[in-house]
Write an enzyme that holds these catalytic residues in place. Structure first.
Site, PDB file in Angstrom:
ATOM      1  N   HIS A 153      12.920  -4.379  -5.559  1.00 41.94           N
ATOM      2  CA  HIS A 153      12.601  -4.875  -4.122  1.00 41.94           C
ATOM      3  C   HIS A 153      11.438  -4.541  -3.767  1.00 41.94           C
ATOM      4  CE1 HIS A 153      16.974  -5.399  -3.885  1.00 41.94           C
ATOM      5  NE2 HIS A 153      17.003  -4.151  -4.254  1.00 41.94           N
ATOM      6  N   SER A 283     -17.430  -9.460  -6.619  1.00 44.88           N
ATOM      7  CA  SER A 283     -17.396 -10.244  -5.282  1.00 44.88           C
ATOM      8  C   SER A 283     -18.957 -10.341  -4.847  1.00 44.88           C
ATOM      9  CB  SER A 283     -16.872  -9.319  -4.059  1.00 44.88           C
ATOM     10  OG  SER A 283     -17.355  -9.791  -2.936  1.00 44.88           O
TER      11      SER A 283
END
Length: 476
Positions: A153, A283
């Site tokens: 989960h 970036s």
């Protein structure tokens, strides 16, 4: 117009390999058409039709020598691609012009060429899958016993090992490879089924001789490299086959997407990263960034391939009666682009799998932060063995766990559950140091890695030892 003024498919210009792009190129397609016309003429001659050796030699000599400009001119005039190439081939082979395409319908060349290209493309995909499986298996073996926090989960769960987690990614691909091999094994030729699948034209050519019609179909299939042809067809081979192939490719894409999504999460946790080159820029604005661009690209391309699977089912569902032509334009897009997309995904995936970087100290730190909660059941059992009351001990552990959790979540502090248990007389008989050893909490994970490598990976490595796909350099 100049090339830079028109759209170009990035699957060709940026992502897919040259071998896969060539399989779906015009030269391969139309040379295969010509080979099919040669095989048809050869088989017809063998069964007694008046086709000469000189005509066959003329056809063979021009199989790869295609005048694409002339073919384009014919197609503009005739609005029919097959007949355009019949005429172009006939111009190159004037003595054999009259026997080209004898008894055949357009889908004799279109569909038979497609199954040949699909088979060769699946074989390339299989080799690429085997290469990625090999890379992931080597990674799993190297880190077979490195404990790491498990997740269910997407929440912390019982520890596993880095190697065991890699086997999950690897096994998905092994299952995909089995499906690819099944698709290759079950592909058949369309061969000489005729205009609506009844072989009426060939029955006419052979003056009602049904046995010769059957022999023709088998001989052409064998010349194509197939043991058999599809039992019955309409004008096309069953479009169910395309749906099955696209589903198979979609499955590979889903496996790659799942694994590289895991890797992106692990990179966020600074535990494992994809390769990052010396001069690579993460970036344009943030110089420190090490973005997982390869894994992200795999995800992007995989989603595209998965979206193409619906085309196969929808096209199959709308092939009314013996066929409709609305399959043609769709298949020109969905089939080659699915293969090109999967090829690109696997090229990048192999690059990632062979260069993954592991940070054991960060993995250990992250595991330590959650480990006290992971061992509470073991602590409870050991305390009960030492004479404690199970229910009382459970309540004490619950209270200590809640308090430790509050420190972590509300104060941003370290998990001090073990210290709390050590200071509680109820747990003095428990060797918390031994229980908290991560290597004792991973079950059979290392042994499972060993067994997986022996039972699943070794046979794959053996099957593909002589024909593994060559590693492709990433272009962007």
């Amino acid at each position: 117009m100049p090339d830079h003024e028109v759209y170009e498919n990035p699957l060709i210009s940026r992502y897919a390999s040259r071998p896969m792009a060539s399989l779906w190129g015009a030269q391969k397609k139309f040379s295969t058409w010509r080979r099919l016309w040669v095989w048809l003429a050869e088989a017809e001659a063998e069964l007694g039709l008046p086709i000469t050796a000189a005509q066959l030699d003329e056809l063979r000599a021009k199989v790869d020598d295609i005048d694409f400009t002339a073919a384009a001119g014919y197609e503009k005039k005739l609005r029919h691609d097959v007949m355009a190439h019949v005429h172009t081939y006939g111009d190159a082979c004037p003595n054999a012009k009259g026997i080209i395409h004898l008894g055949a319908t357009s889908n004799f060349v279109v569909d038979n060429a497609d199954v040949i290209v699909i088979r060769e493309s699946l074989e390339l995909v299989a080799s690429r899958l085997a290469a990625v499986i090999d890379a992931l298996a080597a990674f799993a073996e190297k880190h077979r016993d490195l404990p790491t926090l498990g997740f269910t989960h997407l929440q912390p769960a019982q520890p596993t090992t880095v190697g065991k987690r890699a086997t999950l990614w690897c096994y998905d691909l092994a299952l995909d490879l089995a499906e690819v091999e099944h698709r290759i094994a079950t592909l058949k030729a369309r061969s000489t089924k005729g205009t609506t699948g009844t072989q009426a034209s060939f029955l006419e050519l052979f003056e009602g001789d049904h046995d010769k019609c059957r022999q023709l179909e088998q001989r052409v299939a064998e010349k194509m490299g197939f043991d058999a042809s599809y039992a019955v067809t309409g004008q096309t081979y069953p479009r169910k086959v395309d749906a099955q192939v696209l589903d198979c490719l979609s499955g590979i894409a889903a496996s790659a997407h799942k694994a590289t999504t895991d890797l992106r999460i692990l990179a966020m946790r600074k535990e494992i990263e994809e390769p990052f080159e010396e001069h690579q820029i993460g970036s344009s604005a943030m110089p420190y960034k090490r973005n997982p661009m390869r894994s992200e690209r795999i995800g992007a391309l995989s989603r595209f391939v998965m979206s193409l699977a619906q085309n196969g089912a929808a096209t199959h569902a709308t092939q009314w009666m013996e066929r409709t032509l609305d399959d043609s334009a769709n298949r020109r897009l969905s089939l080659p682009q699915a293969f090109l997309g999967v090829d690109a995904v696997l090229v990048i995936y192999e690059n990632v799998a062979r260069g993954m970087v592991v940070y054991p100290e960060v993995i250990a730190k992250n595991l330590r932060e959650e480990l006290p909660f992971m061992i509470t059941e073991n602590v409870l059992m050991e305390a009960v063995k030492a004479g404690g009351d199970r229910q009382d001990l459970h309540e004490k552990i619950r209270q200590h766990s809640q308090a430790a959790g509050a420190v972590v979540k509300q104060q941003g502090g370290a998990n001090d559950l073990l210290d709390r248990l050590r200071s509680d007389d109820a747990f003095k008989a428990v060797d918390l140091g031994s229980i908290a050893d991560p290597s004792q909490l991973v079950g059979r994970a290392p042994q499972q890695v060993d067994e997986f490598l022996t039972e699943v990976v070794a046979p794959i490595r053996e099957r593909y030892a002589d024909r593994a796909a060559e590693g492709e350099e990433l272009r962007v």
